[in-house]
Scaffold this motif. Structure first.
Motif, short mmCIF file in Angstrom:
data_model
loop_
_atom_site.label_atom_id
_atom_site.label_comp_id
_atom_site.label_asym_id
_atom_site.label_seq_id
_atom_site.Cartn_x
_atom_site.Cartn_y
_atom_site.Cartn_z
N VAL A 1 47.30 33.98 32.61
CA VAL A 1 46.63 33.00 31.73
C VAL A 1 47.61 32.12 30.96
O VAL A 1 47.21 31.36 30.09
CB VAL A 1 45.69 33.72 30.74
N THR B 1 42.27 29.77 32.87
CA THR B 1 41.14 30.62 33.23
C THR B 1 41.55 31.55 34.36
O THR B 1 41.99 31.09 35.41
CB THR B 1 39.93 29.78 33.68
N PRO B 2 41.42 32.86 34.17
CA PRO B 2 41.81 33.80 35.23
C PRO B 2 40.96 33.61 36.47
O PRO B 2 39.76 33.33 36.40
CB PRO B 2 41.56 35.18 34.61
N ARG C 1 38.28 38.27 33.59
CA ARG C 1 37.50 37.48 32.63
C ARG C 1 36.70 38.41 31.74
O ARG C 1 36.52 39.57 32.04
CB ARG C 1 36.56 36.53 33.39
#
Length: 514
Positions: free
Chosen positions: A220, A226-227, A233
């Motif tokens: 990240v 955003t993973p 998440r």
């Protein structure tokens, strides 16, 4: 992006778009409120290792009687727990450094939960010792993973204070665990201890899944990416969106994103453990931690035999040790930050005026050992004194009031965990890109040393007496100071050599890939 970059997460909101574009991204996008929540969650996660260990101590005599085995055999369940407490982070630490902190947390808690349920239903000694090993495998890594999270979201300037808060949280079980264990074992039976841990871990696993964000920088970046993995998440990320911090998001192609994909290096902690830049200070800390654990392990049997205390009363005697540990790490964490900033200011004032030379000086010649390890000799000396006081006052129980050895455990807890806080912060500073693995290497050494110590502490006490046993322990600690002296004298030189070698390796890999 360098770890020593200015942490702007507490700065005022940026006024306009032009200033946003010209502002360099902060080391971490998480503001103080968000970091406080993250530290709170990982501190609770780390309590499980301590709870599973310390909640068990007051019930040792009862379990031995119930399973019809000797106290020495029951003490081996403590030894086996410590062995796996040392080995497990060597697996989960590297996994968390590559696959993500959330992935590692989720799997470790599933293992812990299953082991607790099995322990609550165990009917014989063999099942007990096997499941204690599995329980340790699930709980022990929470400390290493938590240290990795702190390395993700803090810089050297404020890492000591956050590490102190984290250590204080994980030490709560040292104070209250034995009290809870004594109360549960005395009223509902020793199996209720493991049902308590099962319920506690099950509820917390749900909280962790919902609230803890992924912080691993290779996934990240500074927190703004955003993973891609679903498990990385987390559902309730609203608090991150409400951040008052303004940042320029780091892209996956940015050289500052730290998003280079790495492989899981299971033997990484072992390499750190035997590296000359870390081995002396790790061995030093392992010796002091082992003696601390030996005194804790012997407390239940000694206070029962020498003073005739009940399970509940034995549990209460552990409070002093736990409170000392918590107070020590909170105070030490603040001192670490103050010392680092003082040494950094003095170093910068004497650095070259040329910007490029100044940057190189700050990166290569910064006296990190002086900034971090200054107070360790004081803590070490006090711990040796407290161990001697503990051993010889219990040696003569009819001449010395029980308050004296209890007070000595307060001092031992304070100094032992202060040493640990300093050393783990120092290792995370050195191995910032492998922070969980570095913590795992320290965990491996201290737990294996403690396992060896706790396995023979009671036979040694039975053979030569309490006072002589802990006199030998204090002598071993005094010899262990050589490791600290070696680190102080040669640590900076070895660290710079390792950094130079790492830069050469990176340049060679880049040239080969072109």
């Amino acid at each position: 992006m360098s770890e020593n970059a200015t942490d702007t997460s507490m700065s005022a909101p940026i006024a306009n778009a032009d200033s946003i574009l010209s502002t360099e991204p902060p080391y971490s996008i998480f503001d103080h409120r968000q970091r406080a929540l993250i530290i709170f969650i990982i501190s609770i996660a780390a309590t499980f290792s301590g709870f599973a260990s310390n909640i068990y101590f007051p019930a040792l005599p009862t379990i031995a009687h119930d399973l019809n085995v000797s106290i020495e055999l029951i003490n081996l369940t403590v030894t086996s727990y410590l062995i796996f407490q040392g080995l497990a982070p060597s697996l989960w630490g590297p996994i968390s450094d590559v696959k993500g902190r959330r992935v590692a947390y989720c799997f470790t808690f599933v293992v812990f939960l299953g082991a607790c349920i099995g322990l609550a239903e165990s009917k014989n000694y063999t099942t007990l010792i096997v499941l204690r090993c599995l329980q340790s495998t699930g709980s022990a890594s929470t400390i290493a993973i938590g240290s990795g999270v702190i390395g993700d979201i803090t810089t050297r300037d404020n890492r000591g204070g956050f590490m102190g808060i984290f250590q204080a949280g994980l030490l709560v079980p040292v104070a209250v665990g034995p009290v809870i264990g004594g109360a549960l074992a005395g009223s509902l039976g020793w199996r209720s201890i493991f049902w308590f841990l099962a319920i506690y871990s099950g509820v917390f696993l749900l909280v962790l899944i919902l609230l803890l964000p992924e912080t691993l920088r290779s996934i990240v970046g500074n927190g703004s990416l955003t993973p891609s993995s679903v498990i990385a998440r987390y559902p309730l990320n609203l608090y991150q969106r409400t951040s008052k911090t303004k940042w320029k998001p780091v892209t996956s192609t940015s050289p500052d994103s730290d998003t280079t994909r790495k492989r899981v290096d299971v033997i990484g902690p072992f390499r750190i453990l035997i590296s000359k830049q870390a081995a002396p200070i790790i061995i030093f800390l392992a010796l002091y931690y082992a003696v601390w654990q030996m005194s804790i392990t012997a407390m239940s049997s000694l206070f029962e035999a020498k003073y005739g205390l009940s399970e509940m009363e034995i549990g209460l005697t552990f409070i002093a040790n736990g409170v000392g540990s918590m107070v020590g790490t909170l105070v030490t964490g603040k001192i670490l930050d103050i010392d680092y900033r003082r040494v950094k200011t003095r170093h910068e004032s004497s650095a070259p005026t040329d910007p490029e030379q100044t940057n190189n000086s700050q990166e290569s010649d910064f006296p990190l050992e002086k900034a971090r390890l200054r107070l360790v000799p004081i803590f070490s000396g006090l711990q040796c004194i407290s161990i001697l006081l503990f051993g010889w006052t219990i040696h003569y129980p009819h001449k010395v009031h029980i308050a004296v050895p209890i007070i000595s455990t307060f001092i031992t807890g304070w100094t032992a965990i202060s040493n640990y806080s300093v050393v783990v912060t120092y290792l995370v500073d050195i191995f910032n890109d492998r922070s969980a693995a570095a913590s795992a290497s320290l965990n491996l050494a201290r737990c294996l040393f403690a396992a060896g110590g706790t396995s023979f502490v009671m036979p040694m006490i039975n053979g030569i007496g309490v006072g002589p046993t802990f006199s030998v322990c204090a002598a071993v600690q005094a010899v262990g100071m050589l490791g600290l002296a070696i680190q102080w004298k040669f640590g900076a030189k070895w660290r710079m050599e390792a950094q130079a070698k790492r830069r050469v390796d990176v340049e060679r890999e880049e040239s080969e890939s072109m």
